[in-house]
Design a protein around this motif. Structure first.
Motif, PDB file in Angstrom:
ATOM      1  N   LEU A  51       0.829  -1.208   0.000  1.00 36.46           N
ATOM      2  CA  LEU A  51       0.000   0.000   0.000  1.00 36.46           C
ATOM      3  C   LEU A  51       0.861   1.254   0.000  1.00 36.46           C
ATOM      4  O   LEU A  51       1.955   1.263   0.578  1.00 36.46           O
ATOM      5  CB  LEU A  51      -0.901   0.028   1.240  1.00 36.46           C
ATOM      6  N   PRO A  52       0.373   2.346  -0.617  1.00 38.45           N
ATOM      7  CA  PRO A  52       1.077   3.628  -0.508  1.00 38.45           C
ATOM      8  C   PRO A  52       1.115   4.081   0.943  1.00 38.45           C
ATOM      9  O   PRO A  52       0.214   3.762   1.742  1.00 38.45           O
ATOM     10  CB  PRO A  52       0.210   4.574  -1.350  1.00 38.45           C
ATOM     11  N   LEU A  53       2.113   4.840   1.311  1.00 37.82           N
ATOM     12  CA  LEU A  53       2.298   5.255   2.693  1.00 37.82           C
ATOM     13  C   LEU A  53       1.097   6.057   3.205  1.00 37.82           C
ATOM     14  O   LEU A  53       0.642   5.855   4.336  1.00 37.82           O
ATOM     15  CB  LEU A  53       3.583   6.085   2.820  1.00 37.82           C
ATOM     16  N   ALA A  54       0.569   6.957   2.365  1.00 39.50           N
ATOM     17  CA  ALA A  54      -0.558   7.787   2.798  1.00 39.50           C
ATOM     18  C   ALA A  54      -1.790   6.934   3.087  1.00 39.50           C
ATOM     19  O   ALA A  54      -2.490   7.133   4.092  1.00 39.50           O
ATOM     20  CB  ALA A  54      -0.875   8.842   1.728  1.00 39.50           C
ATOM     21  N   THR A  55      -2.059   5.957   2.217  1.00 42.15           N
ATOM     22  CA  THR A  55      -3.211   5.069   2.423  1.00 42.15           C
ATOM     23  C   THR A  55      -3.022   4.234   3.684  1.00 42.15           C
ATOM     24  O   THR A  55      -3.937   4.081   4.500  1.00 42.15           O
ATOM     25  CB  THR A  55      -3.395   4.140   1.213  1.00 42.15           C
ATOM     26  N   GLY A  56      -1.829   3.680   3.846  1.00 41.99           N
ATOM     27  CA  GLY A  56      -1.547   2.873   5.020  1.00 41.99           C
ATOM     28  C   GLY A  56      -1.678   3.675   6.295  1.00 41.99           C
ATOM     29  O   GLY A  56      -2.229   3.195   7.295  1.00 41.99           O
ATOM     30  N   HIS A  57      -1.177   4.916   6.271  1.00 39.94           N
ATOM     31  CA  HIS A  57      -1.248   5.768   7.451  1.00 39.94           C
ATOM     32  C   HIS A  57      -2.700   6.005   7.869  1.00 39.94           C
ATOM     33  O   HIS A  57      -3.046   5.918   9.049  1.00 39.94           O
ATOM     34  CB  HIS A  57      -0.557   7.103   7.160  1.00 39.94           C
ATOM     35  N   ARG A  58      -3.564   6.254   6.913  1.00 41.49           N
ATOM     36  CA  ARG A  58      -4.975   6.517   7.212  1.00 41.49           C
ATOM     37  C   ARG A  58      -5.653   5.263   7.774  1.00 41.49           C
ATOM     38  O   ARG A  58      -6.336   5.315   8.803  1.00 41.49           O
ATOM     39  CB  ARG A  58      -5.703   6.991   5.953  1.00 41.49           C
ATOM     40  N   LEU A  59      -5.453   4.121   7.110  1.00 46.51           N
ATOM     41  CA  LEU A  59      -6.135   2.903   7.537  1.00 46.51           C
ATOM     42  C   LEU A  59      -5.584   2.375   8.859  1.00 46.51           C
ATOM     43  O   LEU A  59      -6.338   1.902   9.712  1.00 46.51           O
ATOM     44  CB  LEU A  59      -6.020   1.833   6.452  1.00 46.51           C
ATOM     45  N   VAL A  60      -4.276   2.460   9.035  1.00 40.45           N
ATOM     46  CA  VAL A  60      -3.681   2.020  10.306  1.00 40.45           C
ATOM     47  C   VAL A  60      -4.213   2.876  11.449  1.00 40.45           C
ATOM     48  O   VAL A  60      -4.531   2.376  12.534  1.00 40.45           O
ATOM     49  CB  VAL A  60      -2.145   2.077  10.236  1.00 40.45           C
ATOM     50  N   GLY A  61      -4.342   4.169  11.213  1.00 37.65           N
ATOM     51  CA  GLY A  61      -4.895   5.057  12.232  1.00 37.65           C
ATOM     52  C   GLY A  61      -6.309   4.666  12.630  1.00 37.65           C
ATOM     53  O   GLY A  61      -6.672   4.693  13.809  1.00 37.65           O
ATOM     54  N   GLU A  62      -7.118   4.288  11.645  1.00 32.80           N
ATOM     55  CA  GLU A  62      -8.489   3.864  11.931  1.00 32.80           C
ATOM     56  C   GLU A  62      -8.500   2.537  12.697  1.00 32.80           C
ATOM     57  O   GLU A  62      -9.327   2.328  13.595  1.00 32.80           O
ATOM     58  CB  GLU A  62      -9.289   3.750  10.634  1.00 32.80           C
ATOM     59  N   LEU A  63      -7.591   1.631  12.339  1.00 28.48           N
ATOM     60  CA  LEU A  63      -7.514   0.356  13.043  1.00 28.48           C
ATOM     61  C   LEU A  63      -7.059   0.547  14.486  1.00 28.48           C
ATOM     62  O   LEU A  63      -7.522  -0.148  15.390  1.00 28.48           O
ATOM     63  CB  LEU A  63      -6.570  -0.594  12.312  1.00 28.48           C
ATOM     64  N   VAL A  64      -6.154   1.489  14.719  1.00 23.92           N
ATOM     65  CA  VAL A  64      -5.725   1.803  16.081  1.00 23.92           C
ATOM     66  C   VAL A  64      -6.894   2.378  16.874  1.00 23.92           C
ATOM     67  O   VAL A  64      -7.143   1.991  18.019  1.00 23.92           O
ATOM     68  CB  VAL A  64      -4.539   2.788  16.066  1.00 23.92           C
ATOM     69  N   ALA A  65      -7.639   3.291  16.256  1.00 23.40           N
ATOM     70  CA  ALA A  65      -8.781   3.902  16.941  1.00 23.40           C
ATOM     71  C   ALA A  65      -9.833   2.858  17.310  1.00 23.40           C
ATOM     72  O   ALA A  65     -10.509   2.981  18.343  1.00 23.40           O
ATOM     73  CB  ALA A  65      -9.407   4.981  16.049  1.00 23.40           C
ATOM     74  N   GLY A  66      -9.960   1.818  16.486  1.00 28.24           N
ATOM     75  CA  GLY A  66     -10.936   0.769  16.748  1.00 28.24           C
ATOM     76  C   GLY A  66     -10.436  -0.323  17.663  1.00 28.24           C
ATOM     77  O   GLY A  66     -11.202  -1.230  18.017  1.00 28.24           O
ATOM     78  N   GLY A  67      -9.164  -0.282  18.051  1.00 30.08           N
ATOM     79  CA  GLY A  67      -8.615  -1.288  18.953  1.00 30.08           C
ATOM     80  C   GLY A  67      -8.111  -2.542  18.268  1.00 30.08           C
ATOM     81  O   GLY A  67      -7.722  -3.502  18.932  1.00 30.08           O
ATOM     82  N   PHE A  68      -8.092  -2.548  16.926  1.00 29.70           N
ATOM     83  CA  PHE A  68      -7.618  -3.727  16.207  1.00 29.70           C
ATOM     84  C   PHE A  68      -6.090  -3.744  16.105  1.00 29.70           C
ATOM     85  O   PHE A  68      -5.492  -4.805  15.960  1.00 29.70           O
ATOM     86  CB  PHE A  68      -8.237  -3.776  14.809  1.00 29.70           C
ATOM     87  N   LEU A  69      -5.479  -2.582  16.158  1.00 28.86           N
ATOM     88  CA  LEU A  69      -4.029  -2.456  16.259  1.00 28.86           C
ATOM     89  C   LEU A  69      -3.725  -1.549  17.435  1.00 28.86           C
ATOM     90  O   LEU A  69      -4.572  -0.758  17.857  1.00 28.86           O
ATOM     91  CB  LEU A  69      -3.428  -1.858  14.978  1.00 28.86           C
ATOM     92  N   GLU A  70      -2.499  -1.656  17.963  1.00 28.34           N
ATOM     93  CA  GLU A  70      -2.057  -0.782  19.039  1.00 28.34           C
ATOM     94  C   GLU A  70      -0.765  -0.098  18.631  1.00 28.34           C
ATOM     95  O   GLU A  70       0.104  -0.715  18.012  1.00 28.34           O
ATOM     96  CB  GLU A  70      -1.811  -1.583  20.324  1.00 28.34           C
ATOM     97  N   ARG A  71      -0.652   1.171  18.957  1.00 30.11           N
ATOM     98  CA  ARG A  71       0.578   1.910  18.695  1.00 30.11           C
ATOM     99  C   ARG A  71       1.438   1.884  19.953  1.00 30.11           C
ATOM    100  O   ARG A  71       1.005   2.285  21.029  1.00 30.11           O
ATOM    101  CB  ARG A  71       0.285   3.354  18.293  1.00 30.11           C
ATOM    102  N   VAL A  72       2.654   1.384  19.800  1.00 30.61           N
ATOM    103  CA  VAL A  72       3.594   1.254  20.908  1.00 30.61           C
ATOM    104  C   VAL A  72       4.323   2.593  21.076  1.00 30.61           C
ATOM    105  O   VAL A  72       4.471   3.343  20.104  1.00 30.61           O
ATOM    106  CB  VAL A  72       4.591   0.109  20.620  1.00 30.61           C
ATOM    107  N   PRO A  73       4.750   2.948  22.296  1.00 30.41           N
ATOM    108  CA  PRO A  73       5.437   4.230  22.498  1.00 30.41           C
ATOM    109  C   PRO A  73       6.618   4.485  21.570  1.00 30.41           C
ATOM    110  O   PRO A  73       6.928   5.649  21.276  1.00 30.41           O
ATOM    111  CB  PRO A  73       5.899   4.139  23.966  1.00 30.41           C
ATOM    112  N   ASP A  74       7.287   3.436  21.091  1.00 29.60           N
ATOM    113  CA  ASP A  74       8.425   3.663  20.194  1.00 29.60           C
ATOM    114  C   ASP A  74       7.994   3.945  18.758  1.00 29.60           C
ATOM    115  O   ASP A  74       8.836   4.095  17.862  1.00 29.60           O
ATOM    116  CB  ASP A  74       9.392   2.474  20.231  1.00 29.60           C
TER     117      ASP A  74
END
Length: 277
Positions: free
Chosen positions: A43-66
């Motif tokens: 995926l392009p970086l911009a698309t990935g950034h948007r979708l990953v952000g939505e997945l984090v907001a939904g609890g399907f992914l977690e963003r680690v402090p690093d």
């Protein structure tokens, strides 16, 4: 343009892009940065950034402090409802209840997933040490009883990958030296159980034993978590070993029944694992 050409030219749907992002974690690597996720998902970086952000907001992914990402608790909980894991839980629960009745301490069942111990069932002792784990949560392998058992009997490449990734310190007693952990894991394989004291949480200790399938492979770990002052191996190990032997027999029988029908039981959602050396 032919129908086939039109189908090939059709851009992937949002659902397909999300599945590609989640599947990126199945290729190995507990934590991935955004560039790695996008590269694996194509995926392009911009698309990935948007979708990953939505997945984090939904609890399907977690963003680690690093700044890296890992599978989120919500996705683990959904995954824990898969028939393979559910089958293990159903087999294990009566034996876990027996252990609880004898000890009144916390009883946990975990499987190996993405270099973590995934808790698939637990019984909480009302008078025992408080625990923060819940079904669907993950625990580090090097500081927990279930984790040490799973890591001790995991394939060598899994052990070396965990050791190479670095061993986080949770308490002053946490093992952070790879050579020391190798010695601990060798001792677990030799004596058939793990005993941790204040490694993950000060004041809490655990004893854990392996659960094996029909071929002798370790498919899960069963543990008791108690207050350190009362965590006497002589008290905790006998009922735990009795339950583990009974559950292993049930797992072996269930595996054989399913295998006879052409569908071997994969209790942790993957092919039965062979024991580590």
């Amino acid at each position: 343009m032919t129908d086939g050409a039109a189908h090939r030219a059709r851009p992937p749907s949002v659902a397909r892009k999300v599945m590609a992002i989640l599947d990126a974690f199945a290729l190995g690597g507990v934590r991935l940065n955004l560039s790695e996720i996008c590269r694996r998902a194509g995926l392009p970086l911009a698309t990935g950034h948007r979708l990953v952000g939505e997945l984090v907001a939904g609890g399907f992914l977690e963003r680690v402090p690093d700044g890296t990402y890992r599978i989120g608790t919500r996705l683990w909980r959904i995954g824990s409802q898969a028939p393979a894991v559910t089958g293990l839980r159903e087999l294990a629960l009566p034996h876990m209840e027996d252990v609880y009745e004898v000890t009144h301490d916390n009883v946990q069942l975990a499987v190996l997933r993405d270099d973590k111990a995934l808790v698939v069932e637990r019984l909480r002792g009302a008078r025992s040490v408080p625990v923060v784990t819940q079904v669907g949560s993950t625990l580090p392998l090097h500081t927990t009883g279930v984790g040490q058992v799973l890591l001790a009997f995991a394939p060598r490449d899994v052990r070396e990958r965990v050791l190479a990734a670095g061993l986080e310190r949770y308490t002053p007693r946490s093992i952070t030296d790879p050579d020391e952990l190798r010695r601990v894991l060798a001792r677990v394989r030799h004596r058939g159980y793990s005993h941790t004291r204040d490694d993950m949480t000060v004041g809490a200790s655990s004893v854990a034993v392996p659960i094996r399938d029909a071929e002798g492979g370790v498919v899960a770990a069963l543990s008791l978590v108690a207050r350190t002052r009362g965590a006497d191996v002589r008290r905790l190990l006998p009922p735990l070993m009795t339950a583990a032997r009974a559950l292993s027999r049930d797992v072996a029988l269930h595996w054989r029944v399913d295998a006879a029908g052409g569908a071997p039981l994969a209790l942790d959602g993957s092919p039965p694992a062979a024991s580590g050396e």
